[in-house]
Design a protein around this motif. Structure first.
Motif, PDB file in Angstrom:
ATOM      1  N   TYR A  23       0.834  -1.211   0.000  1.00  0.00           N
ATOM      2  CA  TYR A  23       0.000   0.000   0.000  1.00  0.00           C
ATOM      3  C   TYR A  23       0.866   1.258   0.000  1.00  0.00           C
ATOM      4  O   TYR A  23       0.624   2.204   0.735  1.00  0.00           O
ATOM      5  N   GLN A  24       1.884   1.243  -0.878  1.00  0.00           N
ATOM      6  CA  GLN A  24       2.845   2.343  -0.950  1.00  0.00           C
ATOM      7  C   GLN A  24       3.138   2.670  -2.406  1.00  0.00           C
ATOM      8  O   GLN A  24       3.331   1.778  -3.229  1.00  0.00           O
ATOM      9  N   CYS A  25       3.178   3.969  -2.728  1.00  0.00           N
ATOM     10  CA  CYS A  25       3.526   4.412  -4.077  1.00  0.00           C
ATOM     11  C   CYS A  25       4.933   3.930  -4.406  1.00  0.00           C
ATOM     12  O   CYS A  25       5.869   4.135  -3.629  1.00  0.00           O
ATOM     13  N   GLN A  26       5.087   3.285  -5.546  1.00  0.00           N
ATOM     14  CA  GLN A  26       6.376   2.738  -5.933  1.00  0.00           C
ATOM     15  C   GLN A  26       7.311   3.798  -6.504  1.00  0.00           C
ATOM     16  O   GLN A  26       8.471   3.507  -6.801  1.00  0.00           O
ATOM     17  N   SER A  27       6.854   5.028  -6.613  1.00  0.00           N
ATOM     18  CA  SER A  27       7.695   6.116  -7.099  1.00  0.00           C
ATOM     19  C   SER A  27       8.149   7.022  -5.955  1.00  0.00           C
ATOM     20  O   SER A  27       9.336   7.209  -5.738  1.00  0.00           O
ATOM     21  N   CYS A  28       7.214   7.555  -5.188  1.00  0.00           N
ATOM     22  CA  CYS A  28       7.574   8.529  -4.137  1.00  0.00           C
ATOM     23  C   CYS A  28       7.527   7.945  -2.733  1.00  0.00           C
ATOM     24  O   CYS A  28       8.035   8.568  -1.801  1.00  0.00           O
ATOM     25  N   GLY A  29       6.914   6.787  -2.561  1.00  0.00           N
ATOM     26  CA  GLY A  29       6.888   6.140  -1.258  1.00  0.00           C
ATOM     27  C   GLY A  29       5.722   6.503  -0.354  1.00  0.00           C
ATOM     28  O   GLY A  29       5.625   5.989   0.759  1.00  0.00           O
ATOM     29  N   LYS A  30       4.825   7.374  -0.809  1.00  0.00           N
ATOM     30  CA  LYS A  30       3.675   7.738   0.024  1.00  0.00           C
ATOM     31  C   LYS A  30       2.775   6.523   0.220  1.00  0.00           C
ATOM     32  O   LYS A  30       2.668   5.674  -0.651  1.00  0.00           O
ATOM     33  N   THR A  31       2.125   6.493   1.371  1.00  0.00           N
ATOM     34  CA  THR A  31       1.248   5.366   1.695  1.00  0.00           C
ATOM     35  C   THR A  31      -0.211   5.754   1.507  1.00  0.00           C
ATOM     36  O   THR A  31      -0.536   6.919   1.284  1.00  0.00           O
ATOM     37  N   THR A  32      -1.063   4.773   1.664  1.00  0.00           N
ATOM     38  CA  THR A  32      -2.499   4.986   1.511  1.00  0.00           C
ATOM     39  C   THR A  32      -3.036   5.966   2.558  1.00  0.00           C
ATOM     40  O   THR A  32      -4.076   6.582   2.355  1.00  0.00           O
ATOM     41  N   LEU A  33      -2.336   6.131   3.675  1.00  0.00           N
ATOM     42  CA  LEU A  33      -2.757   7.090   4.700  1.00  0.00           C
ATOM     43  C   LEU A  33      -2.454   8.526   4.289  1.00  0.00           C
ATOM     44  O   LEU A  33      -3.068   9.457   4.784  1.00  0.00           O
ATOM     45  N   GLU A  34      -1.509   8.706   3.363  1.00  0.00           N
ATOM     46  CA  GLU A  34      -1.073  10.043   2.956  1.00  0.00           C
ATOM     47  C   GLU A  34      -1.698  10.535   1.651  1.00  0.00           C
ATOM     48  O   GLU A  34      -1.749  11.738   1.406  1.00  0.00           O
ATOM     49  N   THR A  35      -2.129   9.625   0.798  1.00  0.00           N
ATOM     50  CA  THR A  35      -2.592  10.007  -0.531  1.00  0.00           C
ATOM     51  C   THR A  35      -3.519   8.940  -1.108  1.00  0.00           C
ATOM     52  O   THR A  35      -3.654   7.861  -0.542  1.00  0.00           O
ATOM     53  N   ASN A  36      -4.136   9.238  -2.243  1.00  0.00           N
ATOM     54  CA  ASN A  36      -4.948   8.252  -2.960  1.00  0.00           C
ATOM     55  C   ASN A  36      -4.032   7.422  -3.848  1.00  0.00           C
ATOM     56  O   ASN A  36      -3.259   7.973  -4.626  1.00  0.00           O
ATOM     57  N   LEU A  37      -4.128   6.106  -3.718  1.00  0.00           N
ATOM     58  CA  LEU A  37      -3.296   5.211  -4.516  1.00  0.00           C
ATOM     59  C   LEU A  37      -4.079   4.658  -5.696  1.00  0.00           C
ATOM     60  O   LEU A  37      -5.291   4.467  -5.624  1.00  0.00           O
ATOM     61  N   SER A  54       2.144  -8.859 -13.621  1.00  0.00           N
ATOM     62  CA  SER A  54       3.541  -8.450 -13.457  1.00  0.00           C
ATOM     63  C   SER A  54       3.809  -7.088 -14.092  1.00  0.00           C
ATOM     64  O   SER A  54       4.878  -6.509 -13.879  1.00  0.00           O
ATOM     65  N   ASN A  55       2.856  -6.560 -14.852  1.00  0.00           N
ATOM     66  CA  ASN A  55       2.998  -5.245 -15.472  1.00  0.00           C
ATOM     67  C   ASN A  55       2.201  -4.177 -14.721  1.00  0.00           C
ATOM     68  O   ASN A  55       2.002  -3.084 -15.215  1.00  0.00           O
ATOM     69  N   LEU A  56       1.750  -4.500 -13.519  1.00  0.00           N
ATOM     70  CA  LEU A  56       0.974  -3.551 -12.724  1.00  0.00           C
ATOM     71  C   LEU A  56       1.743  -3.173 -11.466  1.00  0.00           C
ATOM     72  O   LEU A  56       2.468  -3.997 -10.902  1.00  0.00           O
ATOM     73  N   HIS A  57       1.606  -1.931 -11.042  1.00  0.00           N
ATOM     74  CA  HIS A  57       2.190  -1.500  -9.775  1.00  0.00           C
ATOM     75  C   HIS A  57       1.356  -0.384  -9.182  1.00  0.00           C
ATOM     76  O   HIS A  57       0.466   0.155  -9.818  1.00  0.00           O
ATOM     77  N   THR A  58       1.658  -0.054  -7.935  1.00  0.00           N
ATOM     78  CA  THR A  58       0.925   0.959  -7.188  1.00  0.00           C
ATOM     79  C   THR A  58       1.611   2.307  -7.329  1.00  0.00           C
ATOM     80  O   THR A  58       2.818   2.410  -7.108  1.00  0.00           O
ATOM     81  N   LEU A  59       0.848   3.317  -7.733  1.00  0.00           N
ATOM     82  CA  LEU A  59       1.340   4.692  -7.771  1.00  0.00           C
ATOM     83  C   LEU A  59       0.308   5.593  -7.117  1.00  0.00           C
ATOM     84  O   LEU A  59      -0.889   5.309  -7.169  1.00  0.00           O
ATOM     85  N   CYS A  60       0.786   6.684  -6.516  1.00  0.00           N
ATOM     86  CA  CYS A  60      -0.172   7.673  -6.024  1.00  0.00           C
ATOM     87  C   CYS A  60      -0.709   8.433  -7.239  1.00  0.00           C
ATOM     88  O   CYS A  60      -0.129   8.387  -8.324  1.00  0.00           O
ATOM     89  N   LEU A  61      -1.797   9.100  -7.060  1.00  0.00           N
ATOM     90  CA  LEU A  61      -2.441   9.813  -8.166  1.00  0.00           C
ATOM     91  C   LEU A  61      -1.496  10.834  -8.804  1.00  0.00           C
ATOM     92  O   LEU A  61      -1.423  10.949 -10.024  1.00  0.00           O
ATOM     93  N   THR A  62      -0.723  11.540  -7.984  1.00  0.00           N
ATOM     94  CA  THR A  62       0.204  12.553  -8.502  1.00  0.00           C
ATOM     95  C   THR A  62       1.283  11.927  -9.388  1.00  0.00           C
ATOM     96  O   THR A  62       1.545  12.402 -10.488  1.00  0.00           O
ATOM     97  N   CYS A  63       1.912  10.858  -8.909  1.00  0.00           N
ATOM     98  CA  CYS A  63       2.966  10.195  -9.694  1.00  0.00           C
ATOM     99  C   CYS A  63       2.393   9.560 -10.962  1.00  0.00           C
ATOM    100  O   CYS A  63       3.036   9.569 -12.014  1.00  0.00           O
ATOM    101  N   ASN A  64       1.188   9.000 -10.872  1.00  0.00           N
ATOM    102  CA  ASN A  64       0.544   8.392 -12.027  1.00  0.00           C
ATOM    103  C   ASN A  64       0.283   9.443 -13.109  1.00  0.00           C
ATOM    104  O   ASN A  64       0.539   9.208 -14.289  1.00  0.00           O
ATOM    105  N   GLN A  65      -0.198  10.610 -12.708  1.00  0.00           N
ATOM    106  CA  GLN A  65      -0.465  11.670 -13.686  1.00  0.00           C
ATOM    107  C   GLN A  65       0.837  12.211 -14.276  1.00  0.00           C
ATOM    108  O   GLN A  65       0.887  12.565 -15.444  1.00  0.00           O
ATOM    109  N   ARG A  66       1.898  12.263 -13.488  1.00  0.00           N
ATOM    110  CA  ARG A  66       3.187  12.749 -13.967  1.00  0.00           C
ATOM    111  C   ARG A  66       3.811  11.769 -14.962  1.00  0.00           C
ATOM    112  O   ARG A  66       4.446  12.160 -15.920  1.00  0.00           O
ATOM    113  N   LYS A  67       3.610  10.468 -14.726  1.00  0.00           N
ATOM    114  CA  LYS A  67       4.201   9.433 -15.581  1.00  0.00           C
ATOM    115  C   LYS A  67       3.550   9.409 -16.965  1.00  0.00           C
ATOM    116  O   LYS A  67       4.216   9.173 -17.954  1.00  0.00           O
TER     117      LYS A  67
END
Length: 80
Positions: A23-37, A54-67
């Motif tokens: 439950y942690q963003c794989q880019s910035c490290g934020k958790t589900t308590l800090e942001t929307n994943l 195997s082609n899926l991972h967890t990102l926060c909304l901010t990192c996902n939009q940036r990617k």
């Protein structure tokens, strides 16, 4: 290159990916308590990526939009 069709990610798969990624963003490290994943494709479908787990991972909304649909070699996963 043909684009892989987008499919809805089943709830069981979403849960598995969130748990696998702790439950942690794989880019910035934020958790589900800090942001929307979100669940994101490591290799975007627009670039020929698959809907395989195997082609899926967890990102926060901010990192996902940036990617967007860019490739980021830091997120390549190799499963045995």
């Amino acid at each position: 290159m043909t684009k892989t069709p987008r499919i809805r990610i089943p709830p069981q798969v979403r849960k598995y990916v969130f748990e696998r990624d702790r439950y942690q963003c794989q880019s910035c490290g934020k958790t589900t308590l800090e942001t929307n994943l979100t669940i994101d494709h490591i290799i975007p479908l627009a670039r020929g990526g698959s809907n395989d787990i195997s082609n899926l991972h967890t990102l926060c909304l901010t990192c996902n939009q940036r990617k967007t649909d860019n490739l980021d070699p830091r997120f390549r996963r190799y499963f045995v």
